[in-house]
Design a protein around this motif. Structure first.
Motif, mmCIF file in Angstrom:
data_model
loop_
_atom_site.group_PDB
_atom_site.id
_atom_site.type_symbol
_atom_site.label_atom_id
_atom_site.label_comp_id
_atom_site.label_asym_id
_atom_site.label_seq_id
_atom_site.Cartn_x
_atom_site.Cartn_y
_atom_site.Cartn_z
ATOM 1 N N UNK A 85 -6.819 -8.294 0.984
ATOM 2 C CA UNK A 85 -6.550 -7.107 1.026
ATOM 3 C C UNK A 85 -5.633 -6.741 -0.425
ATOM 4 N N UNK A 86 -4.534 -7.738 -0.493
ATOM 5 C CA UNK A 86 -3.993 -7.469 -1.758
ATOM 6 C C UNK A 86 -4.590 -7.848 -2.987
ATOM 7 N N UNK A 87 -5.483 -8.781 -2.770
ATOM 8 C CA UNK A 87 -6.107 -9.233 -4.152
ATOM 9 C C UNK A 87 -7.025 -8.329 -4.733
ATOM 10 N N UNK A 88 -7.283 -7.106 -4.075
ATOM 11 C CA UNK A 88 -8.287 -5.923 -4.425
ATOM 12 C C UNK A 88 -7.351 -4.844 -5.016
ATOM 13 N N UNK A 89 -8.293 -4.164 -5.754
ATOM 14 C CA UNK A 89 -7.380 -2.886 -6.144
ATOM 15 C C UNK A 89 -6.991 -1.964 -5.034
ATOM 16 N N UNK A 90 -5.778 -1.459 -5.183
ATOM 17 C CA UNK A 90 -5.323 -0.633 -4.159
ATOM 18 C C UNK A 90 -5.987 0.793 -4.228
ATOM 19 N N UNK A 91 -6.527 1.433 -3.037
ATOM 20 C CA UNK A 91 -7.129 2.671 -2.789
ATOM 21 C C UNK A 91 -6.193 3.433 -1.949
ATOM 22 N N UNK A 94 0.981 -1.197 -0.069
ATOM 23 C CA UNK A 94 0.032 -0.026 0.173
ATOM 24 C C UNK A 94 0.967 1.347 0.116
ATOM 25 N N UNK A 95 1.995 1.235 0.933
ATOM 26 C CA UNK A 95 2.551 2.328 0.999
ATOM 27 C C UNK A 95 3.558 2.562 -0.694
ATOM 28 N N UNK A 96 4.007 1.757 -1.084
ATOM 29 C CA UNK A 96 4.748 1.612 -2.340
ATOM 30 C C UNK A 96 3.727 2.520 -3.670
ATOM 31 N N UNK A 97 2.480 1.972 -3.441
ATOM 32 C CA UNK A 97 1.385 2.335 -4.333
ATOM 33 C C UNK A 97 1.183 3.866 -3.934
ATOM 34 N N UNK A 98 0.946 4.089 -2.615
ATOM 35 C CA UNK A 98 0.829 5.749 -2.437
ATOM 36 C C UNK A 98 1.816 6.621 -3.009
ATOM 37 N N UNK A 99 3.377 5.962 -2.591
ATOM 38 C CA UNK A 99 4.439 6.887 -3.158
ATOM 39 C C UNK A 99 4.425 6.963 -4.780
ATOM 40 N N UNK A 100 3.876 6.114 -5.399
ATOM 41 C CA UNK A 100 3.634 6.271 -7.067
ATOM 42 C C UNK A 100 2.639 7.142 -7.449
ATOM 43 N N UNK A 101 1.551 7.100 -6.660
ATOM 44 C CA UNK A 101 0.442 8.097 -6.777
ATOM 45 C C UNK A 101 0.938 9.476 -6.384
ATOM 46 N N UNK A 102 1.759 9.761 -5.544
ATOM 47 C CA UNK A 102 2.053 10.920 -5.222
ATOM 48 C C UNK A 102 3.037 11.486 -6.143
ATOM 49 N N UNK A 103 3.922 10.760 -6.691
ATOM 50 C CA UNK A 103 4.765 11.256 -7.967
ATOM 51 C C UNK A 103 4.134 11.618 -9.231
ATOM 52 N N UNK A 104 2.525 10.736 -9.445
ATOM 53 C CA UNK A 104 1.927 11.546 -10.363
ATOM 54 C C UNK A 104 1.630 12.947 -10.189
ATOM 55 N N UNK A 105 1.227 13.237 -8.835
ATOM 56 C CA UNK A 105 0.568 14.452 -8.754
ATOM 57 C C UNK A 105 1.674 15.456 -8.616
ATOM 58 N N UNK A 106 3.117 15.345 -8.733
ATOM 59 C CA UNK A 106 4.024 16.182 -8.661
ATOM 60 C C UNK A 106 5.015 15.939 -9.682
ATOM 61 N N UNK A 107 4.816 16.705 -10.930
ATOM 62 C CA UNK A 107 5.445 16.355 -12.079
ATOM 63 C C UNK A 107 6.850 16.669 -11.907
ATOM 64 N N UNK A 108 7.290 17.719 -11.024
ATOM 65 C CA UNK A 108 8.684 17.898 -10.706
ATOM 66 C C UNK A 108 9.461 16.897 -10.089
ATOM 67 N N UNK A 109 8.637 15.990 -9.232
ATOM 68 C CA UNK A 109 9.406 14.866 -8.513
ATOM 69 C C UNK A 109 9.595 13.933 -9.507
ATOM 70 N N UNK A 110 8.651 13.713 -10.449
ATOM 71 C CA UNK A 110 8.941 12.486 -11.571
ATOM 72 C C UNK A 110 10.211 12.899 -12.181
ATOM 73 N N UNK A 111 10.250 14.176 -12.561
ATOM 74 C CA UNK A 111 11.467 14.563 -13.263
ATOM 75 C C UNK A 111 12.836 14.517 -12.645
#
Length: 181
Positions: free
Chosen positions: A172-178, A94-111
């Protein structure tokens, strides 16, 4: 004639003893392989923890994130049951997925080059963890098979060998991550 009968009986006993020893050793070796593979999961989880900790350090520059959360999630200590390892793994997913989602929200972080490199490392770590789980489950299958198939099941019973648990994904891991921030 009597020597032939005695020799035959001694030969059968010798074959039986050698077979017993070979099966006993096979069960012990299979158990050791399971323990080794379980250690591989711990190594992969530790590596994952290290990478996610570094990822959090990079992400902290863009959004405040408490390190205690990650530290609490990952308490890799010897003696954890398979259920404990699976629960820790689920929270880290879950934490790993949250970090990826955060990166999507901050384009300067992704770069950021550091972030890009950490993303590559995370993908490598995740692959290593998956391989460790597969190896562990394959070794558990081989070990548990020895415990239930004849004649090694007789030897396993005399050794007091018990089945080992598989590493299984929980519901929990078999479901989509929210993800919520």
């Amino acid at each position: 004639m009597i020597w032939a009968v005695v020799g035959g009986i001694v030969g059968l006993i010798l074959i039986f003893v050698i077979s017993w020893i070979a099966m006993s050793n096979g069960i012990k070796v299979a158990s050791i392989k399971c323990d080794e593979a379980l250690s591989g999961i711990d190594v992969a989880l530790t590596k994952r923890y290290d990478v996610l900790t570094k990822m959090v350090d990079v992400v902290k520059g863009y959004q405040r994130h408490e390190r205690e959360t990650l530290t609490e999630i990952v308490q890799l200590r010897s003696g954890m049951s398979m259920a404990d390892r699976q629960a820790v793994n689920g929270r880290m997913d879950l934490l790993s997925g949250q970090i990826r989602l955060l990166a999507e929200n901050y384009p300067e972080l992704r770069s950021s080059q550091n972030f890009v490199e950490l993303q590559r490392t995370i993908a490598d770590v995740e692959e290593h963890l998956q391989a460790s789980r597969r190896l562990y489950n394959a070794n558990v299958t081989a070990y548990n098979t020895k415990l239930v198939t004849f004649p090694s099941s007789m030897v396993a019973g005399s050794l007091g060998a018990v089945k080992k648990e598989f590493f299984v994904a929980d519901d929990v891991r078999r479901q989509d991550v929210k993800m919520n921030f």
